[in-house]
Design a protein around this motif. Structure first.
Motif, PDB file in Angstrom:
ATOM      1  N   SER A 259      -1.772  -0.315  13.507  1.00  0.00           N
ATOM      2  CA  SER A 259      -1.937   0.682  12.436  1.00  0.00           C
ATOM      3  C   SER A 259      -0.620   1.170  11.855  1.00  0.00           C
ATOM      4  N   SER A 260       0.382   1.387  12.700  1.00  0.00           N
ATOM      5  CA  SER A 260       1.630   1.979  12.205  1.00  0.00           C
ATOM      6  C   SER A 260       2.432   1.029  11.332  1.00  0.00           C
ATOM      7  N   ASN A 261       2.141  -0.261  11.407  1.00  0.00           N
ATOM      8  CA  ASN A 261       2.856  -1.234  10.576  1.00  0.00           C
ATOM      9  C   ASN A 261       1.947  -1.906   9.552  1.00  0.00           C
ATOM     10  N   ALA A 262       0.745  -1.372   9.383  1.00  0.00           N
ATOM     11  CA  ALA A 262      -0.173  -1.959   8.403  1.00  0.00           C
ATOM     12  C   ALA A 262       0.387  -1.868   6.994  1.00  0.00           C
TER      13      ALA A 262
ATOM     14  N   TYR B 270      -8.064  -1.201   8.431  1.00  0.00           N
ATOM     15  CA  TYR B 270      -9.069  -1.712   7.499  1.00  0.00           C
ATOM     16  C   TYR B 270      -8.425  -2.119   6.184  1.00  0.00           C
ATOM     17  N   PHE B 271      -7.485  -1.304   5.686  1.00  0.00           N
ATOM     18  CA  PHE B 271      -6.771  -1.660   4.465  1.00  0.00           C
ATOM     19  C   PHE B 271      -6.077  -3.008   4.621  1.00  0.00           C
ATOM     20  N   MET B 272      -5.380  -3.175   5.725  1.00  0.00           N
ATOM     21  CA  MET B 272      -4.626  -4.402   5.976  1.00  0.00           C
ATOM     22  C   MET B 272      -5.543  -5.621   6.028  1.00  0.00           C
TER      23      MET B 272
ATOM     24  N   PHE C 298       0.018  -3.259  -4.890  1.00  0.00           N
ATOM     25  CA  PHE C 298       0.215  -3.270  -3.436  1.00  0.00           C
ATOM     26  C   PHE C 298       1.305  -2.290  -3.021  1.00  0.00           C
ATOM     27  N   ALA C 299       2.359  -2.163  -3.834  1.00  0.00           N
ATOM     28  CA  ALA C 299       3.420  -1.204  -3.521  1.00  0.00           C
ATOM     29  C   ALA C 299       2.873   0.220  -3.553  1.00  0.00           C
ATOM     30  N   GLY C 300       1.994   0.512  -4.505  1.00  0.00           N
ATOM     31  CA  GLY C 300       1.399   1.838  -4.588  1.00  0.00           C
ATOM     32  C   GLY C 300       0.524   2.146  -3.383  1.00  0.00           C
ATOM     33  N   ILE C 301      -0.305   1.178  -2.985  1.00  0.00           N
ATOM     34  CA  ILE C 301      -1.145   1.375  -1.796  1.00  0.00           C
ATOM     35  C   ILE C 301      -0.271   1.555  -0.564  1.00  0.00           C
TER      36      ILE C 301
END
Length: 329
Positions: A59-62, A180-182, A233-236
């Motif tokens: 999670s911390s690197n997603a 989940y995003f990743m 992707f940068a914004g997300i």
């Protein structure tokens, strides 16, 4: 006749297997390295395989994996973006400022995405229509964004973030939302790149721009679109980065652009363009996180992670050069 048929079927299976290895060989190597790390480090220190640590790794690197998706598209198209870290820092600050300014959380989440599209579309326009190399344009953008951010904010921290804004800290079925995003974004992007006409055109212009133009692909429009999608992707990524802690430091995350580019390249995306998959970049981002965590559990200095990543870059680029020479022959 039966023998000939069986031999033909065996040859067909071998051919399919060979093509599969050719297409996903790098991803399989990274996946194998991940499994080996979990097994070996888990055997040395069982706490490495605890639910808490595994959740932290994924999670911390997603957000790095999400950023690497957009970077992979840019590199596959034959370009590069060294300003992505600065852009993410600016967009994260924009998101946090809106959140503490009383705006609805959906505004704080969507504004960075729209801003990322606008900024990167301008970058793509300069690359496509002004014919300025992407490394030059993005180096200039890096300085503009980084210097502007520090000048405007003085590096001040954004605090008192609303609880409902912190989307990266929320969970679904026990798992943090960044996971989940990743996963979802990786699968959707991989499917889109493989099966859509636009996705195939990205490979085409990265592999041979003039041949792509001859087939009717509008290189300039496609290039601008690729950079704009990279901005999404940068914004997300900025939102996930900004909401993982209770505060946001209004500075550019150190070495973030290098980490994102490295994830794409080590994941199998050719630095020369035209080859690679986004699945590999996500696996590479997870590999970095796993290596970093493993060093801690093995009581090894975390500074070795940079040395390992540098070695992986050199090996990957050399392997890519060899692969291209074989294809040319």
């Amino acid at each position: 006749m039966t023998t000939i048929t069986a031999a033909a079927r065996s040859s067909a299976r071998s051919g399919r297997f060979g093509r599969f290895l050719g297409a996903y060989g790098q991803e399989l190597v990274i996946l194998g390295a991940l499994v080996a790390l979990f097994v070996v480090v888990g055997a040395v220190n069982p706490r490495f395989l605890s639910d808490t640590n595994l959740t932290s790794i994924f999670s911390s690197n997603a957000y790095i994996a999400v950023a690497a998706l957009g970077m992979s598209l840019v590199i596959i198209s034959g370009h590069i973006d060294v300003s992505v870290g600065s852009l993410i820092g600016v967009l994260a600050t924009l998101s946090g400022t809106l959140a503490v300014g009383g705006y609805p959380v959906w505004v704080a989440w969507t504004a960075p995405i729209l801003a990322g599209v606008v900024v990167n579309a301008c970058v793509g326009g300069l690359v496509a229509y002004a014919r300025i190399p992407s490394i030059v344009v993005t180096l200039g953008m890096l300085s503009i964004l980084k210097g502007g951010l520090i000048s405007v904010t003085d590096g001040a921290w954004i605090t008192n973030l609303p609880a409902d804004y912190l989307i990266a800290q929320k969970r679904l079925f026990g798992l943090p939302l960044p996971i989940y995003f990743m996963v979802v974004l990786t699968l959707l992007t991989a499917f889109w790149m493989r099966y859509s006409a636009f996705g195939r055109s990205i490979y085409a212009i990265g592999g041979n721009a003039e041949a792509a133009r001859a087939t009717g692909i509008r290189i300039e429009t496609t290039t601008v679109a690729v950079f704009a999608i990279h901005g999404v992707f940068a914004g997300i990524t900025a939102v996930l980065f900004a909401t993982q802690l209770q505060v946001i430091q209004s500075t550019v995350p150190p070495n973030l652009e290098l980490t994102v580019i490295t994830a794409s390249v080590i994941g199998g995306v050719s630095i020369l363009g035209g080859m690679g998959t986004v699945i590999g970049s996500t696996l590479a981002a997870l590999l970095f996180a796993t290596i970093g965590s493993a060093l801690i559990f093995l009581n090894v200095s975390a500074y070795w992670l940079r040395a390992v990543l540098g070695l992986l870059i050199l090996v990957t680029v050399l392997a890519d050069m060899v692969r291209r020479r074989r294809v040319a022959i």
